[in-house]
Design a protein around this motif. Structure first.
Motif, PDB file in Angstrom:
ATOM      1  N   ASP A 101       0.852  -1.190   0.000  1.00  0.00           N
ATOM      2  CA  ASP A 101       0.000   0.000   0.000  1.00  0.00           C
ATOM      3  C   ASP A 101       0.890   1.243   0.000  1.00  0.00           C
ATOM      4  OD1 ASP A 101      -2.317   1.532   0.104  1.00  0.00           O
ATOM      5  OD2 ASP A 101      -2.420   1.465   2.289  1.00  0.00           O
ATOM      6  N   THR A 102       0.408   2.287  -0.596  1.00  0.00           N
ATOM      7  CA  THR A 102       1.116   3.569  -0.560  1.00  0.00           C
ATOM      8  C   THR A 102       0.130   4.645  -0.163  1.00  0.00           C
ATOM      9  OG1 THR A 102       0.739   3.890  -2.935  1.00  0.00           O
ATOM     10  CG2 THR A 102       2.845   2.914  -2.292  1.00  0.00           C
ATOM     11  N   SER A 103       0.655   5.742   0.365  1.00  0.00           N
ATOM     12  CA  SER A 103      -0.235   6.786   0.876  1.00  0.00           C
ATOM     13  C   SER A 103      -0.195   8.074   0.062  1.00  0.00           C
ATOM     14  CB  SER A 103       0.099   7.082   2.341  1.00  0.00           C
ATOM     15  OG  SER A 103       1.447   7.486   2.447  1.00  0.00           O
ATOM     16  N   SER A 104       0.603   8.089  -1.008  1.00  0.00           N
ATOM     17  CA  SER A 104       0.667   9.290  -1.847  1.00  0.00           C
ATOM     18  C   SER A 104       1.134   8.893  -3.245  1.00  0.00           C
ATOM     19  CB  SER A 104       1.646  10.312  -1.250  1.00  0.00           C
ATOM     20  OG  SER A 104       2.981   9.835  -1.371  1.00  0.00           O
TER      21      SER A 104
END
Length: 151
Positions: free
Chosen positions: A76-79
């Motif tokens: 998962d990535t947040s940006s």
């Protein structure tokens, strides 16, 4: 796919995709494709795979669901910037050519496959869903909607 050991094709595919990242015993394995993360995620993936290798009755769904959940969290990535770094790192690990194309496709395939494993091992049957929704009370908006229909 050759060498399958599970009845679940999506789980075999997910394990194959994880395997494309290389041998976890190789020096620098973790840092080559997830340098900004910490070892906890690696340990969870390792433990998840070890659980899947066990043959304990009634535990397959739980272990497959848990493993897929950690894979989804790990990748998962947040940006958008973090996503691009991960695409570049993974793509660079898998290819010396089309790094961004390979990284993008790999992550897309991995996430979709992990989602399928997660969904299929989070056992809830359609009959249960039907029963739950039939027994659920009407929403607070139900009476407003009925009143509008009468006008």
């Amino acid at each position: 796919m050759t060498g399958s050991t599970h009845d679940c094709a999506d789980l075999d595919r997910l394990l194959h995709l994880i395997g494309l990242l290389g041998d976890p015993k190789d020096p620098g394995f973790w840092d080559s494709w997830r340098a900004e993360s910490h070892g906890y995620s690696f340990d969870k993936i390792k433990a998840g795979i070890a659980c899947l290798a066990r043959d304990e009755p009634g535990m397959h769904d739980h272990w497959a669901y848990d493993f897929a959940d950690y894979v989804l969290m790990l990748f998962d990535t947040s940006s958008p910037e973090e996503e691009q770094r991960l695409v570049k790192d993974v793509g660079g690990t898998l290819s010396s050519g089309s790094i961004f194309a390979v990284g993008t496709q790999y992550l897309s395939d991995l996430r979709a496959t992990a989602w399928h494993v997660w969904r299929e091992h989070k056992r809830i049957g359609s009959d249960t869903v039907i029963q739950q929704w039939q027994e659920a009370p009407q929403s607070s908006e139900h009476e407003k909607w009925r009143a509008l229909r009468k006008e």
